[in-house]
Design an enzyme around this catalytic site. Structure first.
Site, PDB file in Angstrom:
ATOM      1  N   HIS A 118       0.918  -1.230   0.039  1.00 60.88           N
ATOM      2  CA  HIS A 118       0.215   0.031  -0.043  1.00 60.88           C
ATOM      3  C   HIS A 118       0.914   1.133   0.060  1.00 60.88           C
ATOM      4  CE1 HIS A 118      -3.092   2.864   1.102  1.00 60.88           C
ATOM      5  NE2 HIS A 118      -3.991   1.927   0.543  1.00 60.88           N
ATOM      6  N   ASP A 173      -7.944  -5.035  -0.589  1.00 54.64           N
ATOM      7  CA  ASP A 173      -8.439  -5.966  -1.617  1.00 54.64           C
ATOM      8  C   ASP A 173      -8.098  -7.230  -1.310  1.00 54.64           C
ATOM      9  OD1 ASP A 173      -7.409  -3.180  -3.719  1.00 54.64           O
ATOM     10  OD2 ASP A 173      -9.569  -3.895  -3.193  1.00 54.64           O
TER      11      ASP A 173
HETATM   12  C1  SDX Z   1      -5.983   0.300  -3.141  1.00 53.16           C
HETATM   13  O1  SDX Z   1      -4.203   4.678  -1.987  1.00 53.16           O
HETATM   14  C2  SDX Z   1      -5.088   3.980  -1.280  1.00 53.16           C
HETATM   15  O2  SDX Z   1      -5.652   4.637  -0.499  1.00 53.16           O
HETATM   16  C3  SDX Z   1      -5.890   3.066  -2.207  1.00 53.16           C
HETATM   17  C4  SDX Z   1      -6.899   1.940  -1.635  1.00 53.16           C
HETATM   18  C5  SDX Z   1      -8.207   2.787  -1.495  1.00 53.16           C
HETATM   19  O3  SDX Z   1      -8.866   2.510  -0.424  1.00 53.16           O
HETATM   20  O4  SDX Z   1      -8.380   3.658  -2.011  1.00 53.16           O
HETATM   21  O5  SDX Z   1      -6.246   1.568  -0.313  1.00 53.16           O
HETATM   22  C6  SDX Z   1      -7.217   1.046  -2.494  1.00 53.16           C
HETATM   23  O6  SDX Z   1      -5.674   0.614  -4.309  1.00 53.16           O
HETATM   24  C7  SDX Z   1      -5.262  -0.590  -2.295  1.00 53.16           C
HETATM   25  C8  SDX Z   1      -3.913  -1.391  -3.333  1.00 53.16           C
HETATM   26  C9  SDX Z   1      -4.572  -2.445  -4.241  1.00 53.16           C
HETATM   27  N1  SDX Z   1      -3.391  -2.774  -5.083  1.00 53.16           N
HETATM   28  C10 SDX Z   1      -2.601  -3.776  -5.132  1.00 53.16           C
HETATM   29  O7  SDX Z   1      -2.887  -4.657  -4.138  1.00 53.16           O
HETATM   30  C11 SDX Z   1      -1.715  -4.200  -6.301  1.00 53.16           C
HETATM   31  C12 SDX Z   1      -0.716  -4.810  -5.592  1.00 53.16           C
HETATM   32  N2  SDX Z   1       0.199  -3.815  -4.776  1.00 53.16           N
HETATM   33  C13 SDX Z   1       1.273  -2.928  -5.507  1.00 53.16           C
HETATM   34  O8  SDX Z   1       1.122  -2.947  -6.887  1.00 53.16           O
HETATM   35  C14 SDX Z   1       1.642  -1.580  -4.788  1.00 53.16           C
HETATM   36  O9  SDX Z   1       2.074  -2.202  -3.405  1.00 53.16           O
HETATM   37  C15 SDX Z   1       0.901  -0.512  -4.597  1.00 53.16           C
HETATM   38  C16 SDX Z   1       0.516  -0.105  -6.024  1.00 53.16           C
HETATM   39  C17 SDX Z   1      -0.586  -0.820  -3.817  1.00 53.16           C
HETATM   40  C18 SDX Z   1       1.560   0.452  -3.946  1.00 53.16           C
HETATM   41  O10 SDX Z   1       2.673   0.830  -4.693  1.00 53.16           O
HETATM   42  P1  SDX Z   1       3.967   2.094  -4.196  1.00 53.16           P
HETATM   43  O11 SDX Z   1       3.522   2.841  -2.933  1.00 53.16           O
HETATM   44  O12 SDX Z   1       3.904   2.806  -5.598  1.00 53.16           O
HETATM   45  O13 SDX Z   1       5.108   1.166  -3.898  1.00 53.16           O
HETATM   46  P2  SDX Z   1       6.203   0.630  -4.989  1.00 53.16           P
HETATM   47  O14 SDX Z   1       5.544   0.057  -6.190  1.00 53.16           O
HETATM   48  O15 SDX Z   1       7.130   1.690  -5.026  1.00 53.16           O
HETATM   49  O16 SDX Z   1       6.680  -0.804  -4.436  1.00 53.16           O
HETATM   50  C19 SDX Z   1       7.844  -0.532  -3.195  1.00 53.16           C
HETATM   51  C20 SDX Z   1       8.571  -1.955  -3.329  1.00 53.16           C
HETATM   52  C21 SDX Z   1       9.049  -2.132  -4.561  1.00 53.16           C
HETATM   53  O17 SDX Z   1      10.050  -3.073  -4.372  1.00 53.16           O
HETATM   54  P3  SDX Z   1      11.558  -2.367  -4.599  1.00 53.16           P
HETATM   55  O18 SDX Z   1      11.841  -1.616  -5.938  1.00 53.16           O
HETATM   56  O19 SDX Z   1      11.734  -1.737  -3.084  1.00 53.16           O
HETATM   57  O20 SDX Z   1      12.417  -3.465  -4.537  1.00 53.16           O
HETATM   58  O21 SDX Z   1       7.716  -2.910  -2.866  1.00 53.16           O
HETATM   59  C22 SDX Z   1       7.597  -3.776  -4.047  1.00 53.16           C
HETATM   60  C23 SDX Z   1       7.843  -2.953  -5.195  1.00 53.16           C
HETATM   61  O22 SDX Z   1       8.319  -4.011  -6.132  1.00 53.16           O
HETATM   62  N3  SDX Z   1       6.129  -4.264  -4.125  1.00 53.16           N
HETATM   63  C24 SDX Z   1       5.537  -5.289  -4.252  1.00 53.16           C
HETATM   64  C25 SDX Z   1       4.163  -5.354  -4.008  1.00 53.16           C
HETATM   65  N4  SDX Z   1       3.851  -4.114  -3.824  1.00 53.16           N
HETATM   66  C26 SDX Z   1       5.177  -3.322  -3.727  1.00 53.16           C
HETATM   67  N5  SDX Z   1       6.352  -6.407  -4.541  1.00 53.16           N
HETATM   68  C27 SDX Z   1       5.453  -7.643  -4.758  1.00 53.16           C
HETATM   69  N6  SDX Z   1       4.027  -7.726  -4.660  1.00 53.16           N
HETATM   70  C28 SDX Z   1       3.430  -6.520  -4.557  1.00 53.16           C
HETATM   71  N7  SDX Z   1       2.091  -6.282  -4.180  1.00 53.16           N
END
Ligand code: SDX
Length: 428
Positions: A306, A363
């Site tokens: 998140h 989710d």
């Molecule tokens: C919602 O913002 C809100 O409030 C949203 C929400 C709402 O109520 O409106 O809460 C609803 O959208 C919840 C999120 C639903 N999305 C998912 O579940 C999709 C999977 N999650 C990711 O794609 C990610 O965690 C996000 C998009 C939710 C957040 O992305 P960020 O904040 O941009 O974080 P990032 O992509 O920069 O990740 C940081 C690190 C990275 O690794 P490094 O580059 O540091 O090595 O964490 C890793 C990412 O690769 N990472 C994951 C991951 N999420 C982050 N690795 C594997 N699986 C994941 N799900």
């Protein structure tokens, strides 16, 4: 003396005011930065940038705290009803009994959708994703309600709120009904909002539709848990579209499109598809945790991570508990719930996820309940939109009534610098 931030640029030092919120959050107000220095800031994805001051929702990502207008999500999920929370989010206070009754009655004034909307729905192929249809239908509401909302009139704003809540729930069901080839149902003004949604979705003319109170309660709670979440992607979209003074329906339609994305609300559908793929692949969760950690593999653990929560998403905790209760009450034994719990356990013990503070988000478990309630997977994100509607409305109303300026970020240009035009016959 009020707090200031000092920025040193070469031999110049400027002071910028610090804003402190009611929960002691701090922001450096950079509204004068470019005038004072010629510099702007850069913050991809706005991870460190506040777009507004808001009194609607507070969340603390480190502590896993979520409050709507000061009330904890736990207390509201436990004690309130969805329309009660809609009123709270939009108007700022929990309604009295009389206010809630009037709100419910006034919503009923608008639950008949113009019949010509059916011609628009009929134009979509059955293969169309429900979120794309819902976004189009929401925008089409403007055609049948062209008078812009007078945000300066509390009465006009109030009725625009009731109209949006009244019509959106019907459109959400019609999106599903046309997809499966069922006749469209009408809202029954003698029944409650959540019960109506279930009837709109599932009642068929050939037999009596029996309401299961367990399903109504579970859905009511899920809608509350999704109702607002401060400046998330879709809400920021609603605010920025509304900041140009585009209408409420057009702004909500844009929010639906933003929510559709798999990184945002679309994740609840992706989670179930991921869990089903793991199950079909023998239930080997370790293999998928490895894939999620592999930078060369585009696979992500959907429903994990998140932007703000660096601790457990409080909504995920509530939904996880509700999943056990609802499936038990309905006598549903869904093997993917066990896979979800196993996946969560393995991930939370893994250094990759722990070091990045990746926890289950809203989710991760919600789809398991929707599935048990008979909601088809492709409709999961529509369910998220139905829940998030009051938040979008509340945030749009706060932005417009707060006379916020049009949203227009700056950029740093990195393209070609000035160059002379080359006539067509001279180009190689
Ligand atoms: C919602 O913002 C809100 O409030 C949203 C929400 C709402 O109520 O409106 O809460 C609803 O959208 C919840 C999120 C639903 N999305 C998912 O579940 C999709 C999977 N999650 C990711 O794609 C990610 O965690 C996000 C998009 C939710 C957040 O992305 P960020 O904040 O941009 O974080 P990032 O992509 O920069 O990740 C940081 C690190 C990275 O690794 P490094 O580059 O540091 O090595 O964490 C890793 C990412 O690769 N990472 C994951 C991951 N999420 C982050 N690795 C594997 N699986 C994941 N799900």
């Amino acid at each position: 003396m009020s707090e200031v931030a000092k920025i040193v640029l070469g031999d110049k030092t400027i002071e910028l005011p610090v804003i402190t919120g009611t929960e002691n959050e701090k922001a450096i107000d950079i509204s004068k930065l470019r005038d004072l220095t010629g510099y702007i800031t850069m913050d991809r994805g706005y991870k460190n940038t506040g777009a507004c001051e808001s009194a609607i929702t507070f969340l603390d990502g480190e502590l896993g705290v979520l409050h709507y207008r000061g009330y904890s999500i736990e207390s509201l999920a436990e004690h309130a009803g969805f329309l009660e929370v809609c009123f709270l989010l939009v108007f700022g206070e929990l309604p009295t009994k009389a206010q809630l009754q009037k709100f419910e009655d006034d919503i009923r004034l608008y639950t008949l959708v113009n019949e010509e909307m059916k011609d628009i729905i009929d134009g979509f192929p059955a293969s169309a994703h429900p979120m794309g249809v819902l976004s189009a239908l929401t925008s089409a509401l403007t055609a049948f309600n062209p008078k812009p909302v007078d945000v300066k009139s509390e009465n006009d704003m109030y009725h625009a709120v009731c109209k949006t809540i009244g019509k959106f729930v019907v459109l959400c069901s019609w999106v599903y009904r046309t997809k499966v080839g069922f006749p469209l149902n009408y809202y029954d003004n003698s029944k409650g909002y959540v019960e109506n949604f279930l009837r709109l979705m599932f009642a068929i003319p050939t037999q009596e539709y029996k309401i299961n109170p367990v399903v109504v309660d579970a859905l009511d709670k899920l809608l509350i848990l999704h109702a607002d979440h401060e400046q998330n992607c879709s809400t920021s979209t609603v605010r920025i579209v509304g900041s140009s003074h585009a209408g409420l329906f057009a702004s909500i339609s844009a929010g639906v499109s933003a929510l559709w994305g798999p990184l945002h609300g679309g994740a609840n559908q992706e989670v179930i598809e991921m869990l089903e793929a793991i199950r079909a692949d023998g239930g080997d969760v370790d293999k998928y945790v490895l894939k999620a950690k592999d930078k060369d593999d585009p696979f992500r653990l959907m429903g994990f991570g998140h932007r703000v929560y660096k601790n457990f998403d409080p909504r995920a905790k509530i939904i996880k508990k509700a999943a056990d209760e609802v499936l038990a009450a309905l006598g549903v034994n869904d093997p993917i719930l066990e896979i979800a719990k196993k996946l969560e356990k393995v991930a939370l013990e893994d250094e990759y996820f722990k070091s990045r503070n990746l926890y289950p988000n809203v989710d991760f478990y919600s789809g398991i309940i929707y599935r048990a309630l008979g909601i088809p997977t492709e409709m999961f994100t529509v369910m998220f939109a139905l829940g998030r509607l009051p938040g979008w409305i509340a945030q749009w109303k706060e932005m417009r009534q707060g006379n916020e300026p049009i949203g227009r970020p700056r950029q740093i240009y990195v393209g070609k610098t000035d160059r002379a035009y080359i006539p067509l016959d001279k180009r190689k």
